[in-house]
Enzyme design. Structure first.
Site, PDB file in Angstrom:
ATOM      1  CG  HIS A   1     -27.330  -2.835 -10.042  1.00  0.00           C
ATOM      2  ND1 HIS A   1     -27.682  -2.107  -8.926  1.00  0.00           N
ATOM      3  CD2 HIS A   1     -26.998  -4.073  -9.596  1.00  0.00           C
ATOM      4  CE1 HIS A   1     -27.579  -2.878  -7.862  1.00  0.00           C
ATOM      5  NE2 HIS A   1     -27.175  -4.078  -8.232  1.00  0.00           N
TER       6      HIS A   1
ATOM      7  CD  GLU B   1     -26.604  -8.188  -1.022  1.00  0.00           C
ATOM      8  OE1 GLU B   1     -25.964  -7.729  -1.975  1.00  0.00           O
ATOM      9  OE2 GLU B   1     -27.747  -8.665  -1.145  1.00  0.00           O
TER      10      GLU B   1
ATOM     11  CG  ASP C   1     -25.561  -3.964  -2.310  1.00  0.00           C
ATOM     12  OD1 ASP C   1     -25.678  -2.746  -2.532  1.00  0.00           O
ATOM     13  OD2 ASP C   1     -26.188  -4.827  -2.937  1.00  0.00           O
TER      14      ASP C   1
ATOM     15  CB  CYS D   1     -21.259 -13.373  -6.315  1.00  0.00           C
ATOM     16  SG  CYS D   1     -22.443 -12.646  -5.168  1.00  0.00           S
TER      17      CYS D   1
END
Ligand code: PEP
Ligand code: MG
Length: 607
Positions: A212, A454, A478, A525
């Site tokens: 992240h 995900e 993920d 995404c």
């Protein structure tokens, strides 16, 4: 911190400082761009507590210094509490009551004083020893409430030690001048709390391309190189550093010749960026006319300008958790409403997919007092957290629905792996709508509900999920980590994190087919969507939408506009026969280079 002394500037026999030798390291190129700047080495989180003997005659002075440090820390905490009470109300401010109580704990105070006296030890080391034992003892107790207090005790530990060592907590962990932040590791909340005007680049020992921190850097347009292993031990605050986020190179103490070479590279890169920006007004359409939605992933409300400047047609993913983890307290409905409304109004009618809180994993808000988990990425994260903390979930949904009155809002749920989760989330949304109606708030009755794909389980059940939602968004970051069992933030195994692995391509195909059958809008995404090498494959698969970091939009658009849908389908058919990632990548690379010879550094997931 350990430093290689031989690399510090040395004086020659005439007394003049010799320049430090240049050295280069290669890491994972996590966010593009090239910068030259001064290092700010962030080691404050690893507070190393020196053990310094105290003269027997000065022992009582040291005990007094300890008492003063407790009083100063309490004053600091009361000021913080008052500030939060002013901004957020007394309820939120009460989270600091536990900290203040710990500071008054007689056992901690008396035992620390006893250690200072009996061992003639400095107060910081004595306190660290006593509180360390205390933390270990409550961590072993089965009582959930006590376990959760560990976070408060840890926080108090850091604060008191910093006061004793004379280090101001904030100033020592964040730069005040524009600098290259060099750190062993940066958590998402560390990154979210930096003032981005003071960060020229991020350079860390740990971390992977889809961690992240990397994602935040990309969406902030800040170059980053991660996974440099032990670089932090070889750099000092004030060193000159070149960071090349395109290739993953980091040069420390560059010579004048290296500086000149990189200045040229910077100029070339800026020129390329300028060229790409000329595409802003054109549609994201293949040469044979297949159009795609090209949207942006957003991590903070003030990134809306960047989304529009780069030609984003909407926000495909608004990661709301960054707002939560950049605060010192749980944001309330009004505060959230203002943030969501700002984004929705900023996008002026363009779609904004607001993802509900995906807290957990590596995204931790200290004020939630969660006890540590053994496998946080497989733990109490995303929708799992929200369905147990329905109070937090409903507050967020109320704020999102209220913002929907000001534009085009869609709601998306993260980390769905079971059908019950989506059913429950929809039920809570219905409850929230009823309550808003009763409270006479305006909201859009037709807000679409969607979900992230995900988890491998979501792919396997995609046909069933497709009956329940209006849209899917594939979160490859993920999905890859859970499918390949490769931690997305672990630089040691970054080479195994392969978004073009045959198993991933199969899962994508399954998801596309399920979405097609039920006419569910399909976006992608995850970071894969912004990798130019993957774009032709995603076109060939027939996704409807790409959602990527704002500054990557022009490069993705150039790729879409350089190929035909038919040749991408043919490419997909060819690579589907391969059994290894290397074969797949080789085939795609040849295809991409023949269509866009100047493609930007492909941003592969490994080194
Ligand atoms: C993903 O997992 O691909 C995703 C987009 O969500 P996040 O990166 O926030 O986990
Ligand atoms: Mg995710």
């Amino acid at each position: 911190m350990a430093r290689n002394k031989s690399e510090k500037a040395k004086a020659d026999p005439n007394g003049a400082a010799r320049p430090k030798p240049e050295f280069e390291r290669r890491g994972i190129s996590a966010s593009p761009g090239i910068v030259i700047g001064t290092a700010f080495v962030r080691d404050a989180e690893r507070i190393s507590v020196p053990r310094t003997p105290v003269e027997p005659a000065r022992v009582e002075v040291e005990v007094g210094r300890f008492g003063q440090a407790l009083a100063d820390t309490a004053r600091e905490l009361r000021a913080l509490k008052a500030d939060i009470a002013r901004k957020m109300g007394d309820d939120h401010a009460r989270i600091f009551d536990a900290h203040l109580l710990i500071l008054e704990d007689r056992m901690l105070i008396d035992e620390t004083a006893a250690v200072i006296r009996s061992e003639c030890l400095n107060a910081a080391a004595a306190f660290d020893k006593v509180i360390g034992k205390f933390i270990a003892s409550i961590a072993g107790i089965e009582d959930q409430y006590l376990k959760e207090r560990t976070v408060d005790v840890q926080d108090v530990r850091k604060r008191v030690i910093r006061v004793l060592l004379g280090t101001d907590a904030r100033a020592s962990s964040r730069p005040t001048e524009p600098s290259i932040v060099v750190a062993h590791d940066l958590s998402p909340s560390d990154t979210a709390q930096f003032d981005r005007r003071t960060v020229l680049a991020y350079v860390t020992d740990l971390g992977g391309r889809t961690s992240h921190t990397a994602i935040l850097a990309r969406s902030q347009g800040i170059p980053a190189v991660l996974g440099l292993e032990s670089l932090v031990e070889r750099v000092e605050t004030g060193d000159t550093v070149i960071v090349d986020g395109n290739t993953g190179a980091v040069v420390v103490n560059p010579t004048p010749a290296t500086l000149d070479q990189y200045r040229l590279e910077m100029a070339r890169f800026h020129e390329l960026e300028e060229q790409l920006l000329t595409l802003t007004g054109y549609p994201a359409q293949t040469l044979d006319g297949r159009a795609f939605m090209l949207c942006a992933n957003l991590d903070a409300a003030d990134e809306v300008g960047s989304v529009l400047d780069h030609g984003g047609q909407g926000v495909g993913l608004f990661r709301t958790e960054y707002f939560f983890i950049s605060q010192e307290y749980l944001p309330g409905e009004e505060e959230q409403y203002r943030v969501y409304r700002q984004v929705v109004e900023g996008m002026a009618g363009k779609p904004v997919v607001i993802r509900t809180l995906d807290i957990g994993g590596d995204k931790i808000a200290s004020y939630l007092n969660r006890s540590p988990e053994l496998n946080p990425f497989m733990g109490w994260r995303g929708i799992r957290f929200c369905l147990t903390r329905k109070d937090i979930f409903k507050t967020q949904l109320r704020a999102i629905y209220r913002a929907s009155a000001h534009g085009n809002v869609k709601i998306m749920f993260p980390m769905i792996s079971q059908i019950e989760e989506i059913l429950k989330a929809k039920e809570i949304c219905a409850e929230v709508r009823e309550e808003l109606k009763r409270d006479r708030y305006r909201y859009d009755e037709d807000v679409e509900l969607g979900m992230m794909i995900e988890t491998p389980s979501a792919v396997a059940l995609a046909d069933q999920f497709a009956r329940e939602v209006a849209f899917f968004s594939i979160g490859t970051n993920d999905l890859i980590q859970y499918t390949m069992a490769v931690d997305r933030g672990n630089s040691k195994i970054a080479h195994l994190y392969q978004h073009l692995h045959p198993s991933i391509l199969r899962l994508l195909r399954l998801t596309v087919e399920a979405a097609r059958r039920r006419k569910v809008h399909l976006s992608i995404c995850g970071e894969m969507a912004g990798d130019p090498l993957s774009v032709p494959i995603l076109i060939g698969l027939g996704v409807d939408e790409f959602s990527v970091s704002p500054n990557v939009i022009p490069e993705v658009k150039r790729m879409i506009r350089s190929v035909t849908f038919d040749e991408c389908r043919a490419l997909l058919r060819r690579v589907s026969r391969f059994r290894t990632t290397a074969e797949i990548e080789g085939e795609i690379e040849a295809f991409v280079k023949s269509h866009v010879p100047t493609v930007l550094e492909p941003g592969r997931m490994g080194k």
